[in-house]
Design an enzyme around this catalytic site. Sequence first.
Site, PDB file in Angstrom:
ATOM      1  N   THR B 154     -22.916  -7.392  -4.812  1.00 43.81           N
ATOM      2  CA  THR B 154     -23.066  -7.957  -6.169  1.00 43.81           C
ATOM      3  C   THR B 154     -23.479  -6.801  -7.086  1.00 43.81           C
ATOM      4  OG1 THR B 154     -25.299  -8.695  -5.577  1.00 43.81           O
ATOM      5  CG2 THR B 154     -23.538 -10.335  -5.478  1.00 43.81           C
ATOM      6  N   LYS B 180     -25.489  -6.839   2.019  1.00 45.45           N
ATOM      7  CA  LYS B 180     -25.627  -6.662   0.570  1.00 45.45           C
ATOM      8  C   LYS B 180     -27.066  -7.006   0.221  1.00 45.45           C
ATOM      9  CE  LYS B 180     -25.603  -9.367  -2.398  1.00 45.45           C
ATOM     10  NZ  LYS B 180     -26.663 -10.080  -3.203  1.00 45.45           N
ATOM     11  N   THR B 191     -33.783 -11.961   3.035  1.00 48.11           N
ATOM     12  CA  THR B 191     -33.301 -12.434   1.741  1.00 48.11           C
ATOM     13  C   THR B 191     -32.119 -11.627   1.245  1.00 48.11           C
ATOM     14  OG1 THR B 191     -35.033 -11.096   0.795  1.00 48.11           O
ATOM     15  CG2 THR B 191     -35.416 -13.434   0.982  1.00 48.11           C
ATOM     16  N   GLU B 278     -32.161  -3.148  -7.409  1.00 51.14           N
ATOM     17  CA  GLU B 278     -31.659  -3.071  -8.779  1.00 51.14           C
ATOM     18  C   GLU B 278     -32.514  -2.135  -9.631  1.00 51.14           C
ATOM     19  OE1 GLU B 278     -29.327  -7.317  -9.368  1.00 51.14           O
ATOM     20  OE2 GLU B 278     -31.322  -7.096 -10.194  1.00 51.14           O
ATOM     21  N   ASN B 400     -31.604  -8.039 -15.124  1.00 50.03           N
ATOM     22  CA  ASN B 400     -31.944  -9.450 -14.979  1.00 50.03           C
ATOM     23  C   ASN B 400     -32.269 -10.155 -16.291  1.00 50.03           C
ATOM     24  OD1 ASN B 400     -31.683  -9.895 -12.059  1.00 50.03           O
ATOM     25  ND2 ASN B 400     -33.089  -8.155 -12.022  1.00 50.03           N
TER      26      ASN B 400
END
Lengths: 404, 404
Positions: B154, B180, B191, B278, B400
Site C-alpha cells: 500500500t 506489506k 498487524t 510511513e 494520514n
Amino acid sequence: MNEKSAVERAGVCLATGFLAAGESCGIKSSGKKDVAVIVSESPADAAAVFTRNKVVAAPIIVSKRHLQNRRARAVIISSGNANAATGEQGIRVAERMCDQVAASIGCSPKEVLIAQTGLIGIPLDEQLAVDAAAKVSGKVAVGGGMDAAEAIMTTDTRPKLAHASFEHEGITVTVSGMAKGAAMLSPSMATMIALIVSDASVDPAVLQGALDAAVQDSFHMMSVDGCTSTNDTVFFLANGASAAPRISSKGTAAYEQFAQAVRSVCISLAQQMAGDGEGSTKFLTMTVTGARSVSDARRAARAVTQSLLVKCSLAGENAYWGRVLSELGASGAEFNPANVEIRYGEHLVCSAGVACPHDENAVDEYMRGREIVITADLASGPHQATAWGCDLTHGYVDENMAKS
Amino acid sequence: MNEKSAVERAGVCLATGFLAAGESCGIKSSGKKDVAVIVSESPADAAAVFTRNKVVAAPIIVSKRHLQNRRARAVIISSGNANAATGEQGIRVAERMCDQVAASIGCSPKEVLIAQTGLIGIPLDEQLAVDAAAKVSGKVAVGGGMDAAEAIMTTDTRPKLAHASFEHEGITVTVSGMAKGAAMLSPSMATMIALIVSDASVDPAVLQGALDAAVQDSFHMMSVDGCTSTNDTVFFLANGASAAPRISSKGTAAYEQFAQAVRSVCISLAQQMAGDGEGSTKFLTMTVTGARSVSDARRAARAVTQSLLVKCSLAGENAYWGRVLSELGASGAEFNPANVEIRYGEHLVCSAGVACPHDENAVDEYMRGREIVITADLASGPHQATAWGCDLTHGYVDENMAKS
C-alpha cells in the site's frame, strides 16, 4: 474588567483563604515564570493522585512522605526541569525547596507539597532551587492566582483554570483548580500537574475519595500522546475557610454537591489540556454509548482519542470513520460490529457497521471546525463514557524533535 | 544478474513448488499492481494468525472458514481496499474471489485463502474483484514472486521479502516470505499481511505452532503507530515439494531447524516493516536486558518503540534517554529505576538511573545514522527481548491527513 475575567484572574485564590504567587527564577532558560507557590492561610486537609510510572520524580517521592499526615499548608510547583532521574541529589533539592517554603511561611516542612515538570534526567541546581522557593514564598497574595497558573506552564499555550461552587447550609463553597498539560499526556494516570483547592471543610479520606472519583472521569479520560510521565501529580487541598459545615462522610447531599463540583473542575481542566495539546488544531470529544459496562465505554472512547490514525484524520479534516470503527474493535470492548453507529456531530456516517448515505458537503464543513464531536453507539448495553483528545500535526513532531 | 538479486526476484517462489503473479486490476486508483495470487502446485498444509481486532474484515471471515481443514492450494491478496466494514456484500465478494481462483487453477474454493488491505468502509465492486481474481490466477509462474510482493504494497516504499533454508536429511528445505506493512502497525497482533511458504512437509498443528512462536518474536515486537488493523493476516503454507521427510512433531532436530528458519524469516520481515514505516527516516532496534521475565522484557522494549516522544526524539536525532527511561517505567515491567543503564549504540548515557558523563559529539554523530540501537539494562534478572520501530515525522502525519 468584567466578572468573568476577574474570576479567571483569581485562579486558585477564588477559594477563600488561599494565596498564590508565580515568578521567574531562572530554571527556564527562556526567562519565563517557572515557580509557583500556593499557601493556605490555615492548615488544609490534603489528598493526591500520582503517576503510576515506575520511574517517579524526586518531588513525588518527597510529597508522598509529606502527605502521610494528610495535612498541608503550601504547595510549590516548578517548571523547566522535571527533577526526575536525578537520584539522591534530586530528592535533597526537593526536600530543601519544601524546607525553604516552610521557613518562609512558618509551618512544618511536612506541611509543604511539591510538584515539578520539565526535562528528565538533568540535575537541578540546589542553590537556584532554594533561592527560588524563598523568593516566591515571600510574594504570595490573593491576587497571585494567574501568575501561579502561568508559572506551571511548559509548552502550554495558555494557563488552565476552572471553578465551581455550591451552597452548603447557606454558605457558598468554592472548588478551584489550575493545571498544566501539553504533552506526555495519557489516560493511564492523571498525566499532568494539577492543583485543586477548596474552602470546604472535608475529612481527608472523603477528600481523597472525591478526588479519585473525579480523576476517573476527567484526567483518566484525556489523551494527547499516550505517554505517561514520571511527574504526574494532582494535589487537592481543602482548608474549611468558607466556614460551611464539615463534610465527614460520603452519601450526604453536601458530599454529592461537593463531589459534583470537584468533578466539573477536573473535567474542565482535562478538556483544556486536551484542547491545548502540543501542536494541536482540533479538540476531540469522543463519546461511546450503548456499551455493556462503564469500563468498556471508557476503554473504547479512550482508544479512539489515542489513535494516531484518527488524530491524523482530524488534522486532515477527514471524517474517516473506518479508523474510528477499527479502534473501537481493537479496544477490547465487547460489541457486535454489525450494529455500530458512528456520528460526526449530528451526521450519521456509519450505520449497522457499514457506510450509510450522508451529506458529504455538510460533513466536510463540520470537519473544518475546531471542536469535533464523534459519537459511537455500540448497541450492546446502557453504559456510556466520554474521552477528550486532539489531532496530531507537524507542530507536535516539531516540538518533540527539538533538542532542549 | 548476481545471485542475491536472483534470489530477491524469486520472492516466495524460492520455495519449490510455488507459483505467483501480481497484476494491476483497477482496485488502486493509481493504476499500480493491486492483486497477487500465489499457488502451490500440490495441496499444502496451512496455518494462519489473524488480527485480534473485534472488527474483522470480510477476507478474514472467509479465510477462517476455509482454513478449517488446514489445507490450501492458493492465496489471493489484494491491496487498495480493505473490504472491512462492508457487511454481507463484502463477504460475498471475498467468497467469489476465492471461487474464481479455485475455478482457474482447478481446486476446491475451500483450498483458497484470501487477505485484503487498504481503505476501510468502502464497498469493493464485485465484478471488478472477480475479474481481477481470474486475470491474476491465469498468470501465475515461478518468475512471479517479485510482482506478487509489489502487488500487496500500500504505502510501502519497497517490497518486503525474506528467505531461510536448512538441510534436512541431505535435502535443502526453504522457507520464504513476503509482507506489506507501512502503517496501522502495532504489536498487539501481526498487524500486517504476510505470506510465508515452505517446501517442507509439516504436520499442520506443528506448522501452526512454529508460526505462533515465530510471530511472538517478530511481528508482535514491531510497531509503527500502535494501531491494530481490521485486516492483519499471516498465512503459512508448507507443500512438501522439497521431498524432505515430514516434520510431524516438535522437539526433533528437524523441527528446531525449521522453527529457526521460520523465526528468522518472520523477524526479517518485521524489521523490514519497521524500517519502512510511513514517513520514517530512522530504524530503531530496542533491546531490553536484565529483565525479571521474558514478558517484562517484551513489554518494556515494545513500550519504548511505541512512544511518540521517543519516536520524535529519533526524528530530531536527539539522544533524550529520559524519555526512554520514562517509557520503561510506564511499561509495567518490574525493576528498580536506580539500577538502570541505557546505551545509544555503544555509548552509555544513563547509569544507576541518572545521567552519566559521555562523549556528546560522538553520540550526536551516532544519532545522525539511519539505524539506531538503544539498549536498556534493567539489572533485575536474566531475561531479554528486542523490539523494532521507527521515528515519527511530518511524513507520517502527511500520509494520514490526506483524504483518499
